[in-house]
Scaffold this motif. Structure first.
Motif, mmCIF file in Angstrom:
data_model
loop_
_atom_site.group_PDB
_atom_site.id
_atom_site.type_symbol
_atom_site.label_atom_id
_atom_site.label_comp_id
_atom_site.label_asym_id
_atom_site.label_seq_id
_atom_site.Cartn_x
_atom_site.Cartn_y
_atom_site.Cartn_z
ATOM 1 N N VAL A 21 0.866 -1.176 0.000
ATOM 2 C CA VAL A 21 0.000 0.000 0.000
ATOM 3 C C VAL A 21 0.902 1.225 0.000
ATOM 4 N N CYS A 22 0.707 2.091 -0.988
ATOM 5 C CA CYS A 22 1.442 3.344 -1.113
ATOM 6 C C CYS A 22 0.504 4.468 -0.707
ATOM 7 N N THR A 23 0.853 5.168 0.373
ATOM 8 C CA THR A 23 0.061 6.296 0.847
ATOM 9 C C THR A 23 0.778 7.586 0.460
ATOM 10 N N VAL A 24 0.023 8.543 -0.076
ATOM 11 C CA VAL A 24 0.608 9.810 -0.521
ATOM 12 C C VAL A 24 -0.119 10.964 0.154
ATOM 13 N N MET A 25 0.648 11.848 0.778
ATOM 14 C CA MET A 25 0.138 13.092 1.327
ATOM 15 C C MET A 25 0.522 14.187 0.346
ATOM 16 N N ALA A 26 -0.427 15.036 -0.019
ATOM 17 C CA ALA A 26 -0.191 16.043 -1.047
ATOM 18 C C ALA A 26 -0.504 17.440 -0.513
ATOM 19 N N SER A 27 0.248 18.419 -1.017
ATOM 20 C CA SER A 27 0.108 19.799 -0.545
ATOM 21 C C SER A 27 -1.050 20.554 -1.190
ATOM 22 N N ARG A 28 -1.648 19.962 -2.210
ATOM 23 C CA ARG A 28 -2.715 20.663 -2.942
ATOM 24 C C ARG A 28 -3.800 19.653 -3.321
ATOM 25 N N PRO A 29 -5.011 20.144 -3.579
ATOM 26 C CA PRO A 29 -6.040 19.262 -4.124
ATOM 27 C C PRO A 29 -5.671 18.857 -5.558
ATOM 28 N N TYR A 30 -6.372 17.891 -6.097
ATOM 29 C CA TYR A 30 -6.112 17.455 -7.475
ATOM 30 C C TYR A 30 -6.386 18.609 -8.434
ATOM 31 N N GLU A 31 -5.397 18.911 -9.282
ATOM 32 C CA GLU A 31 -5.530 19.948 -10.309
ATOM 33 C C GLU A 31 -4.820 19.438 -11.564
ATOM 34 N N GLU A 32 -5.558 19.101 -12.579
ATOM 35 C CA GLU A 32 -4.962 18.551 -13.798
ATOM 36 C C GLU A 32 -3.934 19.505 -14.411
ATOM 37 N N ASP A 33 -4.155 20.805 -14.291
ATOM 38 C CA ASP A 33 -3.214 21.793 -14.860
ATOM 39 C C ASP A 33 -1.825 21.722 -14.221
ATOM 40 N N ASP A 34 -1.716 21.108 -13.048
ATOM 41 C CA ASP A 34 -0.454 21.050 -12.318
ATOM 42 C C ASP A 34 0.464 19.925 -12.824
ATOM 43 N N TYR A 35 -0.037 19.076 -13.691
ATOM 44 C CA TYR A 35 0.717 17.890 -14.128
ATOM 45 C C TYR A 35 1.530 18.129 -15.391
ATOM 46 N N PHE A 36 2.711 17.525 -15.425
ATOM 47 C CA PHE A 36 3.431 17.226 -16.663
ATOM 48 C C PHE A 36 3.223 15.739 -16.871
ATOM 49 N N ARG A 37 2.563 15.347 -17.936
ATOM 50 C CA ARG A 37 2.316 13.928 -18.186
ATOM 51 C C ARG A 37 3.168 13.382 -19.338
ATOM 52 N N ASN A 38 3.822 14.280 -20.060
ATOM 53 C CA ASN A 38 4.679 13.883 -21.174
ATOM 54 C C ASN A 38 6.128 14.197 -20.796
ATOM 55 N N TYR A 39 6.975 13.176 -20.789
ATOM 56 C CA TYR A 39 8.355 13.346 -20.333
ATOM 57 C C TYR A 39 9.128 14.334 -21.205
ATOM 58 N N LYS A 40 8.916 14.315 -22.504
ATOM 59 C CA LYS A 40 9.633 15.248 -23.390
ATOM 60 C C LYS A 40 9.236 16.697 -23.090
ATOM 61 N N ASP A 41 7.958 16.938 -22.835
ATOM 62 C CA ASP A 41 7.513 18.287 -22.464
ATOM 63 C C ASP A 41 8.135 18.706 -21.131
ATOM 64 N N TYR A 42 8.188 17.777 -20.201
ATOM 65 C CA TYR A 42 8.799 18.048 -18.905
ATOM 66 C C TYR A 42 10.267 18.446 -19.079
ATOM 67 N N LEU A 43 11.010 17.674 -19.870
ATOM 68 C CA LEU A 43 12.429 17.975 -20.086
ATOM 69 C C LEU A 43 12.618 19.331 -20.755
ATOM 70 N N LEU A 44 11.727 19.674 -21.671
ATOM 71 C CA LEU A 44 11.816 20.965 -22.341
ATOM 72 C C LEU A 44 11.676 22.110 -21.334
ATOM 73 N N VAL A 45 10.713 22.009 -20.447
ATOM 74 C CA VAL A 45 10.513 23.035 -19.414
ATOM 75 C C VAL A 45 11.697 23.048 -18.448
ATOM 76 N N ARG A 46 12.166 21.892 -18.043
ATOM 77 C CA ARG A 46 13.301 21.810 -17.104
ATOM 78 C C ARG A 46 14.565 22.408 -17.698
ATOM 79 N N SER A 47 14.746 22.281 -19.012
ATOM 80 C CA SER A 47 15.967 22.821 -19.648
ATOM 81 C C SER A 47 15.989 24.335 -19.632
ATOM 82 N N ARG A 48 14.817 24.951 -19.455
ATOM 83 C CA ARG A 48 14.713 26.415 -19.420
ATOM 84 C C ARG A 48 14.948 26.976 -18.018
ATOM 85 N N LYS A 49 14.968 26.123 -17.019
ATOM 86 C CA LYS A 49 15.100 26.590 -15.616
ATOM 87 C C LYS A 49 16.545 26.592 -15.186
#
Length: 137
Positions: free
Chosen positions: A109-137
């Motif tokens: 059983v994996c239990t997760v405590m989260a700092s925010r309610p579920y918000e789809e806008d908060d997700y990166f679901r595509n790894y390539k998109d995530y890497l693109l954003v990370r490369s800019r930071k």
């Protein structure tokens, strides 16, 4: 400090008793955020993977409440694998970290405590998109 170094295991309070142990978590005390949501994963089939995303703002504490599993964290530059198998250890995951969960033991059983309610806008679901954003930071 690299982004992945901000992620760490947190030793949670463990009150030992011959009748059974107790561990508690209070937001902004044992963990560095207030708890807005709690969810858990269970009955994960053998060989299955969970996660496969990152968050823009959400912070999490991931706990193996029962059994064991691995969490692979990736900040776009380096990866780190954590084996969780004790309910009194939690893995703190900060924003902008890609996470994958695998190697689930039977009955885990994996239990997760989260700092925010579920918000789809908060997700990166595509790894390539995530890497693109990370490369800019």
């Amino acid at each position: 400090m690299s982004l992945i170094e901000k992620c760490r295991l947190i030793n949670l309070p463990k009150i030992a008793d011959e009748r059974g142990n107790l561990t508690f978590i209070e937001g902004n005390k044992q963990i560095p955020f207030g708890i807005e949501r709690v969810y858990y994963l269970y009955d994960v089939p053998g060989g299955a993977e969970r996660g496969g995303h990152a968050h823009k703002q959400l912070e999490q504490l991931i706990i193996a409440s029962s059994g064991s599993f691995d969490v692979v964290l990736d900040d776009g530059n380096q990866k780190k694998r954590f084996h969780l198998n004790r309910p009194y250890f939690g893995l703190y995951v900060c924003p902008y970290i890609w996470r994958e969960l695998d190697n689930f033991s039977s009955g885990s059983v994996c239990t997760v405590m989260a700092s925010r309610p579920y918000e789809e806008d908060d997700y990166f679901r595509n790894y390539k998109d995530y890497l693109l954003v990370r490369s800019r930071k």
